[in-house]
Design a protein around this motif. Structure first.
Motif, PDB file in Angstrom:
ATOM      1  N   ASP A   1       0.731  -1.364   0.024  1.00  0.00           N
ATOM      2  CA  ASP A   1      -0.121   0.099  -0.003  1.00  0.00           C
ATOM      3  C   ASP A   1       1.110   1.272  -0.148  1.00  0.00           C
ATOM      4  OD1 ASP A   1      -2.465  -1.492   0.029  1.00  0.00           O
ATOM      5  OD2 ASP A   1      -2.778  -1.156   2.146  1.00  0.00           O
ATOM      6  N   ALA A   2       1.797   1.342   0.956  1.00  0.00           N
ATOM      7  CA  ALA A   2       2.783   2.332   0.902  1.00  0.00           C
ATOM      8  C   ALA A   2       3.634   2.720  -0.457  1.00  0.00           C
ATOM      9  CB  ALA A   2       3.762   2.401   2.123  1.00  0.00           C
ATOM     10  N   PHE A   3       3.919   1.505  -0.904  1.00  0.00           N
ATOM     11  CA  PHE A   3       4.697   1.861  -2.240  1.00  0.00           C
ATOM     12  C   PHE A   3       3.902   2.152  -3.380  1.00  0.00           C
ATOM     13  CE2 PHE A   3       7.925  -1.187  -4.879  1.00  0.00           C
ATOM     14  CZ  PHE A   3       8.288  -0.099  -5.565  1.00  0.00           C
ATOM     15  N   GLN A   4       2.747   1.488  -3.535  1.00  0.00           N
ATOM     16  CA  GLN A   4       1.563   2.113  -4.215  1.00  0.00           C
ATOM     17  C   GLN A   4       1.398   3.388  -4.215  1.00  0.00           C
ATOM     18  OE1 GLN A   4      -1.673  -0.411  -3.684  1.00  0.00           O
ATOM     19  NE2 GLN A   4      -1.114  -2.053  -4.843  1.00  0.00           N
ATOM     20  N   ALA A   5       1.230   3.984  -3.107  1.00  0.00           N
ATOM     21  CA  ALA A   5       0.815   5.550  -2.981  1.00  0.00           C
ATOM     22  C   ALA A   5       1.885   6.264  -3.213  1.00  0.00           C
ATOM     23  CB  ALA A   5       0.775   5.799  -1.206  1.00  0.00           C
ATOM     24  N   CYS A   6       3.266   5.884  -3.102  1.00  0.00           N
ATOM     25  CA  CYS A   6       4.392   6.796  -3.575  1.00  0.00           C
ATOM     26  C   CYS A   6       4.480   7.107  -5.025  1.00  0.00           C
ATOM     27  CB  CYS A   6       5.584   6.001  -3.134  1.00  0.00           C
ATOM     28  SG  CYS A   6       5.997   6.199  -1.440  1.00  0.00           S
ATOM     29  N   ILE A   7       4.077   5.822  -5.856  1.00  0.00           N
ATOM     30  CA  ILE A   7       3.925   5.872  -7.230  1.00  0.00           C
ATOM     31  C   ILE A   7       2.648   6.779  -7.874  1.00  0.00           C
ATOM     32  CG2 ILE A   7       3.845   4.572  -9.556  1.00  0.00           C
ATOM     33  CD1 ILE A   7       6.806   4.449  -7.671  1.00  0.00           C
ATOM     34  N   THR A   8       1.686   6.455  -7.060  1.00  0.00           N
ATOM     35  CA  THR A   8       0.419   7.156  -7.313  1.00  0.00           C
ATOM     36  C   THR A   8       0.398   8.707  -7.171  1.00  0.00           C
ATOM     37  OG1 THR A   8      -0.765   5.156  -7.015  1.00  0.00           O
ATOM     38  CG2 THR A   8      -2.234   7.513  -6.917  1.00  0.00           C
ATOM     39  N   SER A   9       1.634   8.892  -6.358  1.00  0.00           N
ATOM     40  CA  SER A   9       1.657  10.319  -6.055  1.00  0.00           C
ATOM     41  C   SER A   9       2.180  11.316  -7.532  1.00  0.00           C
ATOM     42  CB  SER A   9       2.688  10.856  -5.365  1.00  0.00           C
ATOM     43  OG  SER A   9       3.991  10.372  -5.776  1.00  0.00           O
ATOM     44  N   ILE A  10       2.457  10.485  -8.412  1.00  0.00           N
ATOM     45  CA  ILE A  10       2.855  11.016  -9.600  1.00  0.00           C
ATOM     46  C   ILE A  10       1.589  11.352 -10.507  1.00  0.00           C
ATOM     47  CG2 ILE A  10       4.010  10.677 -11.841  1.00  0.00           C
ATOM     48  CD1 ILE A  10       5.993   8.712 -10.649  1.00  0.00           C
ATOM     49  N   GLU A  11       0.571  10.377 -10.586  1.00  0.00           N
ATOM     50  CA  GLU A  11      -0.736  10.509 -11.124  1.00  0.00           C
ATOM     51  C   GLU A  11      -1.579  11.775 -10.374  1.00  0.00           C
ATOM     52  OE1 GLU A  11      -3.651   7.163 -12.742  1.00  0.00           O
ATOM     53  OE2 GLU A  11      -3.634   7.269 -10.547  1.00  0.00           O
TER      54      GLU A  11
END
Length: 288
Positions: free
Chosen positions: A108-118
């Motif tokens: 979840d934390a990893f996904q949130a980091c990449i989603t911050s780009i979107e």
């Protein structure tokens, strides 16, 4: 307007402004082909949160440092030593539910980091060259526009390291590329595909003619400069409405657009843009 805070310090993400209102973020670990370890992806949220609200930023370029790669994806060697997936004796003492909880929180934390780009309000163009593997696909599908060098090589690599891609590719790629057969082909096989194939299926919208990073960054700069010259109210509104409408009906999208523009059409930008067309002068828009 009060001065905007300075950008957060980053070790693995270079931030420059090569043109007015155009930010260039460069993934910076070229000695490892920009392969990611945890502290690298943790730099995304604070930086892109800063850029999202920075009045001095209207368009963003995302590229990889060095001549070899946008990114080779996850640094598997680092991940095997320092992550919930690493062979740690303490993990074996946990029951299945607790092990799963630890892994889920990490993902979840990893996904949130990449989603911050979107989630960044500003339009982002991914300028891709060399190798773009695994996590590179996750990152690039979060960008608004993808362009690449002629010699770029892509792969949804995760099945080759024994897992289903879990940071966004399997959710976003089928929406970016509407051919379900092609998406399943590359995700199930982890095969390499090149720039020509990526353009053919619509994964990228522009391919260079000579290869290498320099050409693709030059094209990204051209595009970003063009976008940065538009009204920031109009550009950010356009991105917001496109993203919001992505999984919703046309009726819902129209309703949201009406509500959005009932506020945003009150800006001076509309008048400035219209008058520039009449006077044949380049418009100047206030910071947002």
């Amino acid at each position: 307007m009060a001065d905007h805070p300075a950008p957060p310090p980053c070790k693995y993400l270079n931030l420059t402004y090569p043109l007015p209102f155009v930010a260039h973020v460069e993934i910076n670990r070229p000695e490892k082909m920009n392969a990611f370890k945890q502290e690298m992806w943790q730099e995304f949220p604070p930086l892109f949160s800063h850029l999202s609200t920075s009045p001095s930023t209207r368009a963003i370029i995302l590229s990889g440092a060095g001549p070899k790669a946008f990114t080779a994806g996850l640094d598997v060697q680092e991940a095997s030593q320092d992550s919930p997936l690493s062979p740690n004796p303490s993990h074996s003492a946990l029951d299945g539910a607790r092990t799963a909880t630890t892994l889920r929180r990490h993902i979840d934390a990893f996904q949130a980091c990449i989603t911050s780009i979107e989630k960044c309000e500003k339009p982002i163009v991914a300028a891709i060259h060399g190798w773009c593997l695994g996590l590179g696909i996750d990152i690039s599908v979060c960008c608004d526009v993808r362009i690449c060098a002629k010699d770029t090589r892509f792969s949804v690599k995760e099945v080759d390291i024994g897992l289903a891609a879990d940071i966004g590719t399997l959710s976003r790629l089928p929406k970016v590329v509407r051919s379900g057969s092609w998406v399943k082909d590359v995700c199930l096989s982890a095969r390499l595909f090149g720039a020509e194939e990526a353009e053919k299926v619509g994964f990228v919208s522009w391919v260079g003619s000579i290869g290498g990073k320099e050409e693709v960054v030059k094209e990204a700069l051209r595009w970003a400069e063009l976008v940065a010259g538009k009204s920031p109210v109009a550009v950010q509104g356009t991105k917001e409405i496109l993203n919001w409408s992505w999984n919703r009906s046309v009726e819902d999208g129209l309703r949201y657009t009406g509500v959005w523009n009932s506020a945003m059409l009150q800006s001076e930008d509309t008048k400035e843009a219209m008058m520039s067309g009449i006077s044949k002068k380049k418009p100047k828009f206030a910071k947002l």
